[in-house]
Design a protein around this motif. Structure first.
Motif, PDB file in Angstrom:
ATOM      1  N   TYR A 294       0.807  -1.212   0.000  1.00 58.13           N
ATOM      2  CA  TYR A 294       0.000   0.000   0.000  1.00 58.13           C
ATOM      3  C   TYR A 294       0.848   1.273   0.000  1.00 58.13           C
ATOM      4  O   TYR A 294       0.467   2.291  -0.596  1.00 58.13           O
ATOM      5  CB  TYR A 294      -0.930  -0.001   1.222  1.00 58.13           C
ATOM      6  CG  TYR A 294      -1.762   1.245   1.355  1.00 58.13           C
ATOM      7  CD1 TYR A 294      -2.904   1.439   0.573  1.00 58.13           C
ATOM      8  CD2 TYR A 294      -1.395   2.246   2.258  1.00 58.13           C
ATOM      9  CE1 TYR A 294      -3.668   2.581   0.692  1.00 58.13           C
ATOM     10  CE2 TYR A 294      -2.159   3.408   2.387  1.00 58.13           C
ATOM     11  CZ  TYR A 294      -3.288   3.565   1.598  1.00 58.13           C
ATOM     12  OH  TYR A 294      -4.040   4.714   1.713  1.00 58.13           O
ATOM     13  N   TYR A 295       1.997   1.250   0.665  1.00 55.98           N
ATOM     14  CA  TYR A 295       2.813   2.463   0.787  1.00 55.98           C
ATOM     15  C   TYR A 295       3.804   2.633  -0.363  1.00 55.98           C
ATOM     16  O   TYR A 295       4.594   3.586  -0.357  1.00 55.98           O
ATOM     17  CB  TYR A 295       3.567   2.455   2.119  1.00 55.98           C
ATOM     18  CG  TYR A 295       2.648   2.494   3.312  1.00 55.98           C
ATOM     19  CD1 TYR A 295       2.027   3.675   3.698  1.00 55.98           C
ATOM     20  CD2 TYR A 295       2.375   1.338   4.041  1.00 55.98           C
ATOM     21  CE1 TYR A 295       1.158   3.722   4.783  1.00 55.98           C
ATOM     22  CE2 TYR A 295       1.512   1.373   5.136  1.00 55.98           C
ATOM     23  CZ  TYR A 295       0.907   2.562   5.495  1.00 55.98           C
ATOM     24  OH  TYR A 295       0.045   2.595   6.558  1.00 55.98           O
ATOM     25  N   LEU A 296       3.760   1.758  -1.343  1.00 57.90           N
ATOM     26  CA  LEU A 296       4.720   1.812  -2.451  1.00 57.90           C
ATOM     27  C   LEU A 296       4.557   3.107  -3.240  1.00 57.90           C
ATOM     28  O   LEU A 296       3.452   3.484  -3.634  1.00 57.90           O
ATOM     29  CB  LEU A 296       4.505   0.606  -3.372  1.00 57.90           C
ATOM     30  CG  LEU A 296       5.664   0.252  -4.311  1.00 57.90           C
ATOM     31  CD1 LEU A 296       6.879  -0.205  -3.504  1.00 57.90           C
ATOM     32  CD2 LEU A 296       5.252  -0.829  -5.293  1.00 57.90           C
ATOM     33  N   GLU A 297       5.684   3.788  -3.471  1.00 60.57           N
ATOM     34  CA  GLU A 297       5.696   5.030  -4.229  1.00 60.57           C
ATOM     35  C   GLU A 297       6.360   4.868  -5.592  1.00 60.57           C
ATOM     36  O   GLU A 297       6.094   5.668  -6.502  1.00 60.57           O
ATOM     37  CB  GLU A 297       6.415   6.120  -3.435  1.00 60.57           C
ATOM     38  CG  GLU A 297       5.727   6.473  -2.117  1.00 60.57           C
ATOM     39  CD  GLU A 297       6.466   7.541  -1.336  1.00 60.57           C
ATOM     40  OE1 GLU A 297       7.545   7.992  -1.814  1.00 60.57           O
ATOM     41  OE2 GLU A 297       5.991   7.922  -0.260  1.00 60.57           O
ATOM     42  N   ALA A 298       7.228   3.873  -5.743  1.00 60.24           N
ATOM     43  CA  ALA A 298       7.932   3.683  -7.011  1.00 60.24           C
ATOM     44  C   ALA A 298       8.078   2.194  -7.283  1.00 60.24           C
ATOM     45  O   ALA A 298       8.583   1.452  -6.438  1.00 60.24           O
ATOM     46  CB  ALA A 298       9.301   4.361  -6.968  1.00 60.24           C
ATOM     47  N   LEU A 299       7.632   1.781  -8.472  1.00 64.55           N
ATOM     48  CA  LEU A 299       7.752   0.391  -8.907  1.00 64.55           C
ATOM     49  C   LEU A 299       8.489   0.381 -10.237  1.00 64.55           C
ATOM     50  O   LEU A 299       7.968   0.824 -11.262  1.00 64.55           O
ATOM     51  CB  LEU A 299       6.369  -0.245  -9.050  1.00 64.55           C
ATOM     52  CG  LEU A 299       6.313  -1.699  -9.534  1.00 64.55           C
ATOM     53  CD1 LEU A 299       7.104  -2.619  -8.610  1.00 64.55           C
ATOM     54  CD2 LEU A 299       4.873  -2.167  -9.667  1.00 64.55           C
ATOM     55  N   ASN A 319      -0.586   5.221  -3.395  1.00 66.08           N
ATOM     56  CA  ASN A 319       0.517   6.158  -3.169  1.00 66.08           C
ATOM     57  C   ASN A 319       1.563   6.117  -4.279  1.00 66.08           C
ATOM     58  O   ASN A 319       2.572   6.828  -4.193  1.00 66.08           O
ATOM     59  CB  ASN A 319       1.177   5.858  -1.829  1.00 66.08           C
ATOM     60  CG  ASN A 319       0.243   6.094  -0.653  1.00 66.08           C
ATOM     61  OD1 ASN A 319      -0.098   7.234  -0.360  1.00 66.08           O
ATOM     62  ND2 ASN A 319      -0.178   5.035   0.015  1.00 66.08           N
ATOM     63  N   LEU A 320       1.326   5.302  -5.302  1.00 63.14           N
ATOM     64  CA  LEU A 320       2.326   5.126  -6.353  1.00 63.14           C
ATOM     65  C   LEU A 320       2.511   6.405  -7.165  1.00 63.14           C
ATOM     66  O   LEU A 320       1.536   7.009  -7.631  1.00 63.14           O
ATOM     67  CB  LEU A 320       1.896   3.976  -7.278  1.00 63.14           C
ATOM     68  CG  LEU A 320       2.985   3.341  -8.129  1.00 63.14           C
ATOM     69  CD1 LEU A 320       4.035   2.670  -7.247  1.00 63.14           C
ATOM     70  CD2 LEU A 320       2.390   2.324  -9.094  1.00 63.14           C
ATOM     71  N   LYS A 321       3.778   6.807  -7.322  1.00 61.94           N
ATOM     72  CA  LYS A 321       4.111   7.995  -8.103  1.00 61.94           C
ATOM     73  C   LYS A 321       4.784   7.635  -9.421  1.00 61.94           C
ATOM     74  O   LYS A 321       4.660   8.380 -10.401  1.00 61.94           O
ATOM     75  CB  LYS A 321       5.034   8.909  -7.286  1.00 61.94           C
ATOM     76  CG  LYS A 321       4.405   9.462  -6.017  1.00 61.94           C
ATOM     77  CD  LYS A 321       5.392  10.335  -5.253  1.00 61.94           C
ATOM     78  CE  LYS A 321       4.771  10.883  -3.973  1.00 61.94           C
ATOM     79  NZ  LYS A 321       5.737  11.724  -3.199  1.00 61.94           N
ATOM     80  N   GLN A 322       5.539   6.535  -9.427  1.00 62.24           N
ATOM     81  CA  GLN A 322       6.249   6.131 -10.644  1.00 62.24           C
ATOM     82  C   GLN A 322       6.003   4.654 -10.906  1.00 62.24           C
ATOM     83  O   GLN A 322       6.194   3.824 -10.011  1.00 62.24           O
ATOM     84  CB  GLN A 322       7.751   6.381 -10.499  1.00 62.24           C
ATOM     85  CG  GLN A 322       8.107   7.844 -10.274  1.00 62.24           C
ATOM     86  CD  GLN A 322       9.610   8.067 -10.183  1.00 62.24           C
ATOM     87  OE1 GLN A 322      10.348   7.743 -11.101  1.00 62.24           O
ATOM     88  NE2 GLN A 322      10.063   8.606  -9.062  1.00 62.24           N
ATOM     89  N   LEU A 323       5.589   4.349 -12.141  1.00 62.00           N
ATOM     90  CA  LEU A 323       5.361   2.974 -12.567  1.00 62.00           C
ATOM     91  C   LEU A 323       6.071   2.783 -13.908  1.00 62.00           C
ATOM     92  O   LEU A 323       5.662   3.353 -14.919  1.00 62.00           O
ATOM     93  CB  LEU A 323       3.872   2.687 -12.700  1.00 62.00           C
ATOM     94  CG  LEU A 323       3.479   1.293 -13.216  1.00 62.00           C
ATOM     95  CD1 LEU A 323       4.038   0.207 -12.322  1.00 62.00           C
ATOM     96  CD2 LEU A 323       1.963   1.171 -13.337  1.00 62.00           C
ATOM     97  N   GLU A 324       7.166   2.021 -13.892  1.00 64.89           N
ATOM     98  CA  GLU A 324       7.966   1.820 -15.102  1.00 64.89           C
ATOM     99  C   GLU A 324       8.035   0.332 -15.415  1.00 64.89           C
ATOM    100  O   GLU A 324       8.635  -0.444 -14.670  1.00 64.89           O
ATOM    101  CB  GLU A 324       9.364   2.413 -14.919  1.00 64.89           C
ATOM    102  CG  GLU A 324       9.335   3.911 -14.638  1.00 64.89           C
ATOM    103  CD  GLU A 324      10.669   4.590 -14.863  1.00 64.89           C
ATOM    104  OE1 GLU A 324      11.481   4.043 -15.645  1.00 64.89           O
ATOM    105  OE2 GLU A 324      10.902   5.652 -14.266  1.00 64.89           O
TER     106      GLU A 324
END
Length: 411
Positions: A294-299, A319-324
């Protein structure tokens, strides 16, 4: 240290009494009367190491054929000497303690060792696990100012290690061996405590680490950051990574890992950054369990061999800000639920096999600034829905490609 006799300087296995076997552990036979046996038994009892990892020494005693666990045990017992100033302090403590325990008294001849059976068991396990990590990843070949395993140097002062003062159970190694089934958790408030420097970060990027990640690395109870990117580490990510319950950043990109992404990563509830990309031999589908973070911000999972579609559980990553996810073998339509990731700032799906229309619901992503969709089989880009995007790329260069009037880059 008077115990560093020549018979052990080649890394050969020390004499351990009694011999530690499954029967020893389960039958209540007498405790070891030497530090080597104590270390080995504790690591097995507390599931830090497998018993088999301490077995299989070659007949000729060649140190290059010893397991990392055997080498770590030997180093800890026979070569890890306490500096003179610390040894004087320890002697004063030992005299004031008036210890009567048989196991403690039996190790008086090891008083110049950096650690002994009076040391808190958590600290012994930490130093042992650090040594196993060093040997398992070919520490002798690291590209770093290598002070690791310098006798008497606190492991918290090794290059790439950061520690903090932490309150831990004060139970000693000797006490832990007496009552292994009642070994306290670090958060157990019902036991006596002490303050020790404990490892919270390991940062060794671009350091020529090789070999594999040992299970022992996953037993640092206070570890918050593991940064080992741009090395040559092989093998699979250990399943018991789930033991790192305080981990916030896992950075293992640009190595030579194999296998699938282990679902156990999904149990790291405090994780904020997960970066496994540029491991081209890691494949399989993205585990549904990743959606539990749940707290992941960048994957970051680019340039791997991932296949299948995007698991719907990822919609939980609010909370995700970056998904690459670029440069994989992912396929299917771009799902509408991506519009639920309202904090997303960067989304890269390029270099996959996504098809169909780009959903209008991406208009909900008002924080989105970068969107890369090239090298897929997509239809029209809904420009009106992507007004806030500053960088937008797609296959819009040719007339038979994606239709995109607002793209900043057409390939």
């Amino acid at each position: 240290n008077g115990n560093n006799d020549d018979s052990n300087l080649d890394g050969s296995q020390p004499e351990i009494s009694p011999e530690t076997t499954d029967d020893t552990i389960n039958s209540g036979t007498p405790l070891p009367t030497d530090f080597a046996g104590s270390v080995q038994l504790h690591m097995v009892e507390q599931d830090i190491s497998e018993l088999t990892s301490f077995q299989g020494i070659s007949d000729n005693g060649n140190s290059s054929e010893l397991s990392p666990q055997q080498r770590a045990r030997n180093w800890l017992v026979f070569y890890d000497i306490m500096p003179d100033n610390l040894a004087d302090e320890q002697d004063e403590q030992n005299q004031s303690n008036n210890a009567t325990d048989d196991l403690v008294n039996s190790t008086n001849n090891l008083s110049s060792s950096y650690l002994d059976v009076n040391t808190p068991a958590y600290r012994v396990a930490q130093r042992f696990a650090a040594a196993v990590f060093y040997f398992a990843t070919k520490g002798e070949e690291w590209d770093t100012d290598n002070q690791w395993l310098q006798p008497g140097l606190d492991e918290c002062d090794y290059p790439g290690i950061r520690c903090e003062e932490v309150t831990i159970p004060s139970i000693s190694l000797a006490e832990a061996l007496k009552y292994p089934k009642y070994f306290p958790d670090p958060s157990d408030g019902a036991v006596d405590t002490t303050t020790e420097r404990m490892i919270v970060e390991i940062n060794l990027p671009e350091s020529n680490l090789k070999g594999t990640l040992p299970d022992e690395l996953m037993t640092f109870p206070f570890l918050r950051r593991l940064g080992l990117w741009s090395n040559q580490i092989e093998g699979q990510i250990p399943e018991n990574i789930s033991r790192l319950q305080n981990l916030e950043s896992l950075l293992l990109d640009d190595n030579k890992f194999t296998g699938d992404i282990v679902p156990a990563i999904g149990s790291l509830e405090k994780l904020k950054m997960l970066s496994l990309g540029f491991n081209p031999y890691v494949g399989g589908e993205i585990p549904e369990e990743i959606g539990n973070l749940y707290y992941l911000e960048a994957l970051f999972l680019p340039n791997m061999s991932l296949r299948g579609g995007l698991p719907s559980s990822l919609r939980n990553l609010e909370n995700l800000k970056q998904l690459e996810l670029q440069l994989n073998n992912l396929r299917g339509g771009i799902p509408d639920w991506l519009g639920d990731l309202i904090n997303l700032e960067k989304l890269n799906l390029s270099g996959n096999s996504f098809y169909g229309e780009v959903p209008e619901v991406l208009s909900k992503l008002i924080k989105l600034r970068e969107l890369e969709l090239q090298d897929n089989d997509l239809g029209t880009i809904p420009c009106s829905a992507l007004a806030t995007v500053a960088v937008l790329s797609a296959n819009c260069k040719s007339s038979d490609g994606t239709s995109c009037d607002c793209c900043t880059l057409c390939v």
